[in-house]
Design a protein around this motif. Sequence first.
Motif, mmCIF file in Angstrom:
data_model
loop_
_atom_site.group_PDB
_atom_site.id
_atom_site.type_symbol
_atom_site.label_atom_id
_atom_site.label_comp_id
_atom_site.label_asym_id
_atom_site.label_seq_id
_atom_site.Cartn_x
_atom_site.Cartn_y
_atom_site.Cartn_z
ATOM 1 N N GLY A 208 0.923 -1.738 0.234
ATOM 2 C CA GLY A 208 -0.301 0.088 -0.405
ATOM 3 C C GLY A 208 0.350 0.705 0.002
ATOM 4 O O GLY A 208 0.452 2.338 0.364
ATOM 5 N N VAL A 209 2.407 0.856 -0.423
ATOM 6 C CA VAL A 209 3.927 2.440 -0.026
ATOM 7 C C VAL A 209 2.761 2.910 -1.697
ATOM 8 O O VAL A 209 3.127 4.083 -1.852
ATOM 9 N N SER A 210 3.235 1.985 -2.059
ATOM 10 C CA SER A 210 3.394 2.211 -4.079
ATOM 11 C C SER A 210 2.536 2.170 -4.914
ATOM 12 O O SER A 210 1.512 0.644 -4.398
ATOM 13 N N TYR A 211 2.503 2.214 -6.106
ATOM 14 C CA TYR A 211 1.036 1.717 -6.827
ATOM 15 C C TYR A 211 1.564 1.982 -8.063
ATOM 16 O O TYR A 211 1.796 3.444 -8.587
ATOM 17 N N LYS A 212 1.688 1.570 -8.694
ATOM 18 C CA LYS A 212 2.052 1.055 -10.403
ATOM 19 C C LYS A 212 0.841 0.953 -11.437
ATOM 20 O O LYS A 212 0.262 -0.200 -11.424
ATOM 21 N N GLN A 213 0.695 2.053 -12.763
ATOM 22 C CA GLN A 213 -0.585 1.895 -13.518
ATOM 23 C C GLN A 213 -0.433 0.595 -14.091
ATOM 24 O O GLN A 213 0.722 0.109 -14.603
#
Length: 352
Positions: free
Chosen positions: A2-7
């Motif tokens: 939940g810290v980073s998000y990749k499209q």
Amino acid sequence: NGVSYKQYAGNPIIDIGSNAFRDPKVIWYEAGKKWIMATVLADKFQIRFYESTNLLNWTRLSEFGPEGTTEACWEDPDLYLMTVENTGEKKWVLSHSVGQHVQYFVGDFNGTHFINSNPKDMVLAIDQGIDFYAGVTYNNVPDGRILMVAWASNLGYIVPTTPWKGQTTVVRQLRLRQYPEGIRIAQNPVEELENIRYFPTHYDDLHLLPGETIINLKGGQLDIEVTFLIPTSNATTAFGIKVFAGKYQETVIGYDMTSGSLYIDRKESGLKNFSCCFARRKDAVMAPENGRIQFRILVDQNIIEVFGNNGKVAMSALIYPDPSENQVLAYSVGGNVTIATLDTYYMSGIWP
């Protein structure tokens, strides 16, 4: 974590070439071991369903609507399975936003189609107040409760706040009950809210004369539970509670004996000149139960949330009062009325 998000490189996963196709809500459909997505075709007053086993490849299933009201575009669909608490029957609820409220349908979902159990022109609203929109439920709550939170406003005005321009209601637990008129949603504030109550006060058998009676309670964060006995005299036309009351303002929560309705009246609730449609009274039909009218009032600075007759009717309304005028009053119009029980609490903040 939940810290980073990749499209995802394959976006969009569904594209029908329409800006009215939006607001996906995804749930796990256990009976079919698959994911179900509900979206809206906003301008066609329809909810469209898709299925998937991997959350990437989706197959169109069916459309529901138009049914109920089409007073404005449909938005924010949601689908959840509930148990009718006093019969044990399982029913699906399909809800969405429209106009200035959240509409819902009670029916059956077979993994492909939703079938409304009520006449297609029947209109049911989760909250019958003024400021409850875009309500959505949390998915897969560990204890199985159906918990909903909504945007506490509507599209009819821009609120006079800064630097923020919006807020939410308290989280509510939705329940289904069989009433004489059919299966309906009932609701109450989530029970955890009781953990921030303090300084409780209890009263029994208070007899009110026509006019106003001061309650030993002041403030902008309150929880009030009150039960009125229906007057035996036809002289009494209305009764209830006033909050943020003072010389120049009041917000009125009451029961109208003539129309048989619970109401919130904010015509004199404080700041109101930012919109021509803000200062008004909103009514919701609510019959007495066992000769009594009961409601719970949550007051949180600039929002009032009212739950009548154990949540059979819910009403929400924003207010912008002068915080220095914060007296609580009970009132009766035309004749006497008796308060069977009155429980009041102050409420602390939820933030550390």
